[in-house]
Design a protein around this motif. Structure first.
Motif, PDB file in Angstrom:
ATOM      1  N   LYS A   1       0.839  -1.191   0.000  1.00 43.59           N
ATOM      2  CA  LYS A   1       0.000   0.000   0.000  1.00 43.59           C
ATOM      3  C   LYS A   1       0.874   1.239   0.000  1.00 43.59           C
ATOM      4  CE  LYS A   1      -3.963  -2.115   2.169  1.00 43.59           C
ATOM      5  NZ  LYS A   1      -4.837  -2.200   3.326  1.00 43.59           N
TER       6      LYS A   1
ATOM      7  N   TYR B   1       2.304   4.833   0.964  1.00 43.36           N
ATOM      8  CA  TYR B   1       2.457   5.672   2.156  1.00 43.36           C
ATOM      9  C   TYR B   1       3.356   6.857   1.829  1.00 43.36           C
ATOM     10  CZ  TYR B   1       0.587   2.063   5.288  1.00 43.36           C
ATOM     11  OH  TYR B   1      -0.226   1.162   5.916  1.00 43.36           O
TER      12      TYR B   1
ATOM     13  N   PRO C   1      -0.740   6.763   5.409  1.00 43.80           N
ATOM     14  CA  PRO C   1      -1.378   6.070   4.279  1.00 43.80           C
ATOM     15  C   PRO C   1      -1.961   7.068   3.281  1.00 43.80           C
ATOM     16  CG  PRO C   1      -2.707   5.838   6.262  1.00 43.80           C
ATOM     17  CD  PRO C   1      -1.448   6.551   6.660  1.00 43.80           C
TER      18      PRO C   1
END
Length: 104
Positions: A15, A17, A30
């Motif tokens: 993911k 960041y 995030p």
């Protein structure tokens, strides 16, 4: 400076960041809505940061109980990342270069 990284969050899952270094801490923020919360790593808990040269530079942040690993965004300069982290934090930073000739 804005440092973007894709951090491994699962077996085949990464993911995005944003890394934000502040006096005494490093935050992983995030970029996706509804994602995990902000991860704040205190300077005293960070054992080391390892940056690896490559097509997509690698990143590992070793803290006392966890390892955060991922890749930096394309075109991210390791020298810029090192300088950015050194401005606000007193941590061990290791850089791994392949070939070494152009970095000597």
């Amino acid at each position: 400076m804005e440092i973007l990284a894709r951090i491994k969050t699962g077996f085949f899952e990464m993911k995005p960041y944003r890394l934000k270094a502040e006096e005494g801490s490093l935050s992983l923020i995030p970029l996706q809505e509804g994602g995990e919360g902000i991860i704040v790593l205190s300077e005293g808990d960070i054992l080391s940061v390892t940056l690896t040269d490559g097509r997509l530079p690698g990143l590992e942040i070793q803290v006392r109980n966890e390892l955060y690993s991922g890749i930096l965004e394309e075109g991210c300069s390791l020298a810029e990342v090192i300088n950015y982290l050194k401005e606000s934090m007193n941590i061990n930073i290791t850089c791994e270069y392949k070939g070494g000739e152009k970095h000597a």
